[in-house]
Design a protein around this motif. Sequence first.
Motif, PDB file in Angstrom:
ATOM      1  N   MET A 119       0.816  -1.214   0.000  1.00  0.00           N
ATOM      2  CA  MET A 119       0.000   0.000   0.000  1.00  0.00           C
ATOM      3  C   MET A 119       0.849   1.262   0.000  1.00  0.00           C
ATOM      4  O   MET A 119       0.467   2.274  -0.602  1.00  0.00           O
ATOM      5  CB  MET A 119      -0.912  -0.010   1.231  1.00  0.00           C
ATOM      6  N   LYS A 120       2.032   1.233   0.621  1.00  0.00           N
ATOM      7  CA  LYS A 120       2.800   2.452   0.853  1.00  0.00           C
ATOM      8  C   LYS A 120       3.976   2.647  -0.095  1.00  0.00           C
ATOM      9  O   LYS A 120       4.613   3.711  -0.060  1.00  0.00           O
ATOM     10  CB  LYS A 120       3.327   2.463   2.292  1.00  0.00           C
ATOM     11  N   THR A 121       4.308   1.653  -0.910  1.00  0.00           N
ATOM     12  CA  THR A 121       5.476   1.781  -1.782  1.00  0.00           C
ATOM     13  C   THR A 121       5.066   1.611  -3.238  1.00  0.00           C
ATOM     14  O   THR A 121       3.896   1.386  -3.551  1.00  0.00           O
ATOM     15  CB  THR A 121       6.551   0.745  -1.416  1.00  0.00           C
ATOM     16  N   GLU A 122       6.048   1.682  -4.112  1.00  0.00           N
ATOM     17  CA  GLU A 122       5.777   1.564  -5.542  1.00  0.00           C
ATOM     18  C   GLU A 122       6.971   0.926  -6.237  1.00  0.00           C
ATOM     19  O   GLU A 122       7.995   0.635  -5.618  1.00  0.00           O
ATOM     20  CB  GLU A 122       5.485   2.947  -6.142  1.00  0.00           C
ATOM     21  N   ALA A 123       6.795   0.694  -7.553  1.00  0.00           N
ATOM     22  CA  ALA A 123       7.858   0.182  -8.417  1.00  0.00           C
ATOM     23  C   ALA A 123       8.381  -1.181  -7.935  1.00  0.00           C
ATOM     24  O   ALA A 123       7.607  -2.031  -7.494  1.00  0.00           O
ATOM     25  CB  ALA A 123       8.989   1.206  -8.519  1.00  0.00           C
ATOM     26  N   ALA A 124       9.708  -1.381  -7.977  1.00  0.00           N
ATOM     27  CA  ALA A 124      10.288  -2.698  -7.723  1.00  0.00           C
ATOM     28  C   ALA A 124      10.032  -3.197  -6.307  1.00  0.00           C
ATOM     29  O   ALA A 124       9.777  -4.389  -6.095  1.00  0.00           O
ATOM     30  CB  ALA A 124      11.799  -2.652  -7.988  1.00  0.00           C
ATOM     31  N   LEU A 125      10.101  -2.302  -5.331  1.00  0.00           N
ATOM     32  CA  LEU A 125       9.861  -2.721  -3.945  1.00  0.00           C
ATOM     33  C   LEU A 125       8.432  -3.217  -3.766  1.00  0.00           C
ATOM     34  O   LEU A 125       8.198  -4.226  -3.085  1.00  0.00           O
ATOM     35  CB  LEU A 125      10.152  -1.562  -2.987  1.00  0.00           C
ATOM     36  N   GLN A 126       7.493  -2.534  -4.355  1.00  0.00           N
ATOM     37  CA  GLN A 126       6.101  -2.972  -4.252  1.00  0.00           C
ATOM     38  C   GLN A 126       5.911  -4.356  -4.882  1.00  0.00           C
ATOM     39  O   GLN A 126       5.258  -5.223  -4.303  1.00  0.00           O
ATOM     40  CB  GLN A 126       5.168  -1.964  -4.914  1.00  0.00           C
ATOM     41  N   TRP A 127       6.500  -4.567  -6.049  1.00  0.00           N
ATOM     42  CA  TRP A 127       6.343  -5.864  -6.704  1.00  0.00           C
ATOM     43  C   TRP A 127       7.025  -6.976  -5.915  1.00  0.00           C
ATOM     44  O   TRP A 127       6.537  -8.109  -5.866  1.00  0.00           O
ATOM     45  CB  TRP A 127       6.901  -5.797  -8.130  1.00  0.00           C
ATOM     46  N   LYS A 128       8.143  -6.673  -5.293  1.00  0.00           N
ATOM     47  CA  LYS A 128       8.778  -7.671  -4.424  1.00  0.00           C
ATOM     48  C   LYS A 128       7.850  -8.056  -3.275  1.00  0.00           C
ATOM     49  O   LYS A 128       7.702  -9.224  -2.918  1.00  0.00           O
ATOM     50  CB  LYS A 128      10.109  -7.126  -3.878  1.00  0.00           C
TER      51      LYS A 128
END
Length: 335
Positions: free
Chosen positions: A181-190
């Motif tokens: 909910m709080k992050t985006e891009a590669a970290l979110q997909w991880k």
Amino acid sequence: MGIDLPLIWALLIFFGVMMYIIMDGFDLGIGILFPFVHDRHDRDVMMNTVAPVWDGNETWLVLGGAALLGAFPLAYSVVLNALYMPLMLMLLGLIFRGVAFEFRFKASDSSRHIWDKSFIWGSLVATFFQGVTLGAYIDGIPMAAGRYSGGVLDWLAPFPLFTGVGVVVAYAFLGSTWLIMKTEAALQWKMIRVARVLTVAMLAMIVGVSIWTPLTHPEIAARWFTLPNLFFFSPVPVLVLAGAWGLRRSLAGKPNVAPFLYALLLVFLGYSGLAISIWPNIIPPTVSFWEASSPPQSQGFALVGTLFIVPVILTYTAWSYYVFRGKVKRGEGYH
């Protein structure tokens, strides 16, 4: 008909502990997930998602302990005596974690790894021993003449150790959906990939506790599986399956808030099931909260202040989450 003060206090403690599990759960879960993320900037983002609120989340732990002391002093003395060691280890973990949280942002590049490790181990130790405490509490606390009659290491048993692992999985599960909910891009997909694995692990832990508990505690089995209780409690496993299905479905799309909401539902249902298992005992397996309550005058006096302060805590908590809403990006956040 008079006011049932012990019942009100039991519900307040139930609410306070639930709020702590939910709010500090994803907070601790971030520390548990740290070893799966190696990039320094991604770790900065992970910590920045909770930097403005992490210490406020622990308010509910203080409230629960203070309420137990004021409303049920017998339970406070017996339970803390029985579970003194895992509770102290939990607090030590929280202390190391809190210190690491602050020092990591001020550390040099060469020493930051020390505080990363302190943050990881502090989170893991605090979480594991919360689960151990919960399992030992459900297992029951032997008493004689109003005092704890067991040994120092009675909590070191298979079921408490299993619930310790279960709480680690649950908090990591909450943490992964919070980061979605709080992050985006590669970290979110991880975190989406991690959440898929942890959803299965979470369900396995729920099933394990749900089978182990009634098999080893006949009084809990009777509470769950006798009529008419069976009809009242049967929606719980149905809702767990529905929540898990909804979570898996939300992770398959472009997830944002939905996985976290489903995770909260699953954790709440698991917590509710454990609460039902011990109700109405505040010292399992035999001492009810009516038997362990303090005098009505004491409970009434403390209740006035509690009913004033709880809305204040809820208000500033809601406001802080509202102010720091939205995604956290690299280079932004806590300084």
